[in-house]
Design a protein around this motif. Sequence first.
Motif, PDB file in Angstrom:
ATOM      1  N   ILE A 163       0.824  -1.206   0.000  1.00 22.70           N
ATOM      2  CA  ILE A 163       0.000   0.000   0.000  1.00 22.70           C
ATOM      3  C   ILE A 163       0.861   1.261   0.000  1.00 22.70           C
ATOM      4  CG2 ILE A 163      -1.891  -1.181   1.163  1.00 22.70           C
ATOM      5  CD1 ILE A 163      -0.971   0.146   3.763  1.00 22.70           C
ATOM      6  N   LYS A 164       0.272   2.358  -0.447  1.00 18.56           N
ATOM      7  CA  LYS A 164       0.858   3.689  -0.373  1.00 18.56           C
ATOM      8  C   LYS A 164       2.223   3.783  -1.042  1.00 18.56           C
ATOM      9  CE  LYS A 164      -1.660   4.992   3.815  1.00 18.56           C
ATOM     10  NZ  LYS A 164      -1.573   5.505   5.206  1.00 18.56           N
ATOM     11  N   GLY A 165       2.340   3.205  -2.229  1.00 15.21           N
ATOM     12  CA  GLY A 165       3.546   3.358  -3.029  1.00 15.21           C
ATOM     13  C   GLY A 165       4.742   2.561  -2.561  1.00 15.21           C
ATOM     14  N   THR A 166       4.527   1.562  -1.740  1.00 13.75           N
ATOM     15  CA  THR A 166       5.629   0.735  -1.225  1.00 13.75           C
ATOM     16  C   THR A 166       5.658  -0.605  -1.948  1.00 13.75           C
ATOM     17  OG1 THR A 166       5.497   1.777   0.942  1.00 13.75           O
ATOM     18  CG2 THR A 166       6.619  -0.331   0.816  1.00 13.75           C
ATOM     19  N   HIS A 192      10.078   2.802  -2.442  1.00 11.79           N
ATOM     20  CA  HIS A 192       8.952   3.650  -2.060  1.00 11.79           C
ATOM     21  C   HIS A 192       8.807   4.771  -3.090  1.00 11.79           C
ATOM     22  CE1 HIS A 192       5.882   5.359   0.476  1.00 11.79           C
ATOM     23  NE2 HIS A 192       6.448   6.549   0.330  1.00 11.79           N
ATOM     24  N   LYS A 196       3.324   8.656  -5.281  1.00 12.20           N
ATOM     25  CA  LYS A 196       2.048   8.018  -4.934  1.00 12.20           C
ATOM     26  C   LYS A 196       1.365   8.715  -3.761  1.00 12.20           C
ATOM     27  CE  LYS A 196       1.790   4.270  -7.649  1.00 12.20           C
ATOM     28  NZ  LYS A 196       2.890   4.536  -8.601  1.00 12.20           N
ATOM     29  N   LEU A 197       2.111   9.523  -3.032  1.00 11.80           N
ATOM     30  CA  LEU A 197       1.543  10.233  -1.889  1.00 11.80           C
ATOM     31  C   LEU A 197       0.817  11.506  -2.305  1.00 11.80           C
ATOM     32  CD1 LEU A 197       4.573   9.909   0.568  1.00 11.80           C
ATOM     33  CD2 LEU A 197       2.566   8.427   0.401  1.00 11.80           C
ATOM     34  N   ASP A 201      -1.302  12.052  -8.396  1.00 11.65           N
ATOM     35  CA  ASP A 201      -0.103  11.343  -8.860  1.00 11.65           C
ATOM     36  C   ASP A 201      -0.284  10.719 -10.240  1.00 11.65           C
ATOM     37  OD1 ASP A 201      -0.346   8.036  -8.362  1.00 11.65           O
ATOM     38  OD2 ASP A 201      -1.816   9.277  -7.331  1.00 11.65           O
ATOM     39  N   SER A 209      11.240   7.686  -6.914  1.00 10.37           N
ATOM     40  CA  SER A 209      11.285   6.665  -5.870  1.00 10.37           C
ATOM     41  C   SER A 209      12.645   6.639  -5.180  1.00 10.37           C
ATOM     42  CB  SER A 209      11.028   5.273  -6.452  1.00 10.37           C
ATOM     43  OG  SER A 209       9.674   5.062  -6.740  1.00 10.37           O
TER      44      SER A 209
END
Length: 338
Positions: A163-166, A192, A196-197, A201, A209
Amino acid sequence: MKGLCTLVLSCSFSVVFAQADFNDVFAAGVEDAEKFATDYTAPLSESVVYNFATGWYNTADAKPLGGFEISLVGNITGFKNKEDKRTFLLDPNDYENLDFVENPGVARNVSSALGDISGVEVFVEGQVAGFNVREEFELPSGLSGEGIDFVPSGYLQASVGLIKGTEIKARFLPKLEYEGAKVGLLGFGLQHDFTKLLPADKLLPVAISAVIGYTAVNGDYDFSDADLIEGEDQRIEAKINTWAFNAVVSTRLPVINFYGGLGYVTGKSTMDVLGTYVVTRGPFSSETYVDPFSITKKVNGVTGNIGAKLKLGFFRINADYTLGEFNTFNFGLNFGFR
């Protein structure tokens, strides 16, 4: 896929470790053998650390939750034009017993484990039972002497989106054996995606990243064949650990994308010279050395790379080139979803 990966990695280590066949140098005594082996293997250890620090990413766009990719990764680290890594200066004044047959006492460049200088004759001399004893032998050449100007590797790698770009990553190869060499590796990585945050995006043309990767390689090579040395269980056990820290940017196009990154590499290579070594000729004849020494090489440096990735449904191809103390070409065959 696994068969190809096995062949690439195990062949590379059988060739690489074979160049560390320096056990004739024990005829000069264990202190001289350790000093020579340390200088001889240092560039090889450095090139291997840089090799395994690459290949951790092919995009900055982290996978969404449940997205995955399985890759066959290959790396080729070249050193053809790196003369300073293919040789090292051997000064007989720094050795207790070793000297050159031609122009004794005068320092000269000799082959490292990456080099191609052959035919360098050295000697050791001393008193045995009141008689002067002298023994001559030839220093080893290196990979270039076998027509090989690169260090290759290959392994399987997988990535899964959270989740959350990880995104988490793992690379793996069980310990394999080929012509006296055994090698295996295990690695873990984390990516990461900071874009994405952001609330918009998906509208951004690029992704940015951070990627961190750790690789641990374990290998050993049996090198019991020597003219002046007898014994048993003569081998090298190598442990190589690398950390790679990268800032990555890539485009976000449907089919072909371009990516690049700046990174920092740090790692350590440890080679344990194990077994029993019995000198059969020369002033140190009948001397026996058991598990004589360990060689450690620490490496760190800045890297930068640029590459491209082609996406055709579930199938993807990527290639990139990394610049550093040793330059590495990386390629990947990838199968993924989302």
